[in-house]
Design a protein around this motif. Sequence first.
Motif, short mmCIF file in Angstrom:
data_model
loop_
_atom_site.label_atom_id
_atom_site.label_comp_id
_atom_site.label_asym_id
_atom_site.label_seq_id
_atom_site.Cartn_x
_atom_site.Cartn_y
_atom_site.Cartn_z
N GLY A 153 24.16 71.14 -30.31
CA GLY A 153 24.34 71.22 -31.75
C GLY A 153 23.00 71.12 -32.48
O GLY A 153 22.80 71.75 -33.52
N TYR B 1 24.74 64.82 -40.83
CA TYR B 1 24.15 64.84 -39.49
C TYR B 1 24.04 66.28 -39.02
O TYR B 1 25.04 66.97 -38.89
CB TYR B 1 25.07 64.06 -38.56
N VAL C 298 29.82 71.48 -35.99
CA VAL C 298 29.70 70.97 -34.63
C VAL C 298 30.85 70.00 -34.32
O VAL C 298 31.42 70.02 -33.23
CB VAL C 298 28.31 70.33 -34.42
C1 LIG Z 1 27.83 67.35 -37.33
C2 LIG Z 1 26.91 67.36 -36.15
N1 LIG Z 1 25.95 68.29 -36.08
C3 LIG Z 1 25.11 68.35 -35.05
C4 LIG Z 1 25.21 67.47 -33.99
C5 LIG Z 1 24.24 67.56 -32.85
O1 LIG Z 1 24.87 68.03 -31.72
P1 LIG Z 1 24.26 67.75 -30.27
O2 LIG Z 1 24.45 66.28 -30.01
O3 LIG Z 1 25.03 68.63 -29.36
O4 LIG Z 1 22.82 68.12 -30.34
C6 LIG Z 1 26.19 66.49 -34.01
C7 LIG Z 1 26.31 65.53 -32.89
O5 LIG Z 1 27.11 64.64 -32.89
C8 LIG Z 1 27.07 66.42 -35.12
O6 LIG Z 1 28.00 65.46 -35.20
#
Ligand SMILES: Cc1ncc(COP(=O)(O)O)c(C=O)c1O
Length: 440
Positions: A114, A141, A238
Amino acid sequence: MATRIRSDIELKLVETAIDTLPGGEFGNGVPDIVVREGHGGRVWDESGNEYVDFLLGSGPMLVGHSHPQVLDAAQAQLVKGTTFFANNRQGIELAREIVAAVPCAEKVRFVSTGTEADAYAMRAARAFRKRDKILKFEGGYHGMSDYALISLAPKRPGNFPQGVPDSAGIPRSVQSEMLVAPFNDIETAQALIREHHDDLAGVILEPFQRLLPPVPGFLEALRETTSEYGIPLIFDEVVTGFRLAYGGAQECFGVMPDLCTLGKVIGGGFPLAAIAGRADIMAHFDRNLVGDEGFLTQIGTLSGNPIAAAAGLATLEILKRPGSYERLFRTGQDLMDALTELLKRSGLPAQVVGMPPVFDVVFASGTMKDHRDTLRGDAEMLKRFNSLLRERGILKGHSKYYVSLAHTPEDVRHTIDAWASALEELSKTVEHKNRHPKPL
Ligand SMILES: Cc1ncc(COP(=O)(O)O)c(C=O)c1O
């Protein structure tokens, strides 16, 4: 209620982790448990303790751990080869399914996490708009890139739209490339977009930010104002993708962004994520369409990994079955209702915040609509509650219950019993000035 036993094997592993890993952990904030296996809605640690699992691998295991159909799909690919750095059938079919399911998705580019998806989505917006600044929302996030870590979860927030870096090691220059707005505040967000429209490459947000649902009209207003200036609106899906609905938050809330990012569920428990969206913006991933000047460089060794794609496709097939989302939402709603009632009876100032597939307790009263509201939550009390629950066979992250399709009525009953017992214990040990206990 039974408390956890700790076997010598698990204690030794924890010791080795402390010796070899910074903080004794992989960076996920749960260092004192070593998970051995997971099946359905439950996991077991290396000591053999069983837990109802609301951590769900931080969200990917929406259909439960070790789902036979997902395992079969992954194993069928496993024996044929594990990664090719080339187009493969599973990846292509998964892209087709994403295009069919997700309203904004005309084209898809796979990555592994993500974090990458969000970083590339922001880069795609910059390439498309030929501008640099990105507006994000405080507490939102978007992974771990330098840009995303501006005002991720500041404890001492500054003045909008000035962001604050939430990590050491972020170049000062990044701070000035990000504008920060309060989530769910339509007027401020619109005013910032209007004032800075000529510098803005894009606006990124979690349409359901952490635990906070959007207030009515918020997403629609962002859509309207960004469209007015031709600024790409990016939904970070994500978490919400294939979780709040098959088509994600954009289907659930009926607002279509220009780009979205997907992760977690689409990899079925393997590393896979994606950027998806409008063909004219996604064109920047294709040198033939945009030329050298407009071309956005993106390469990843494991992007579109066939095992992850096979597991993701199998997961989506399960989610697509009639009644899946009704069941997911019913289970989550039952849990939220029971927890709300137990908190009320405990007399602690606390509330359940979120939506049925993702929720948690915030130990504070009053409206919760943005990051600053959530800072009123008593973090120490939440930590203590989580720890009491761990002792009672409930595993969860710091601030989220992820509900799965695999959670059974028995899991729900066990969880409610654990909540009741943990709250009783918490009430005994916590003297809270605003406490007004009601008879049980
Ligand atoms: C909303 C959101 N975006 C991006 C990410 C990042 O994903 P990753 O942990 O696969 O890098 C997360 C991770 O929890 C998330 O909750």
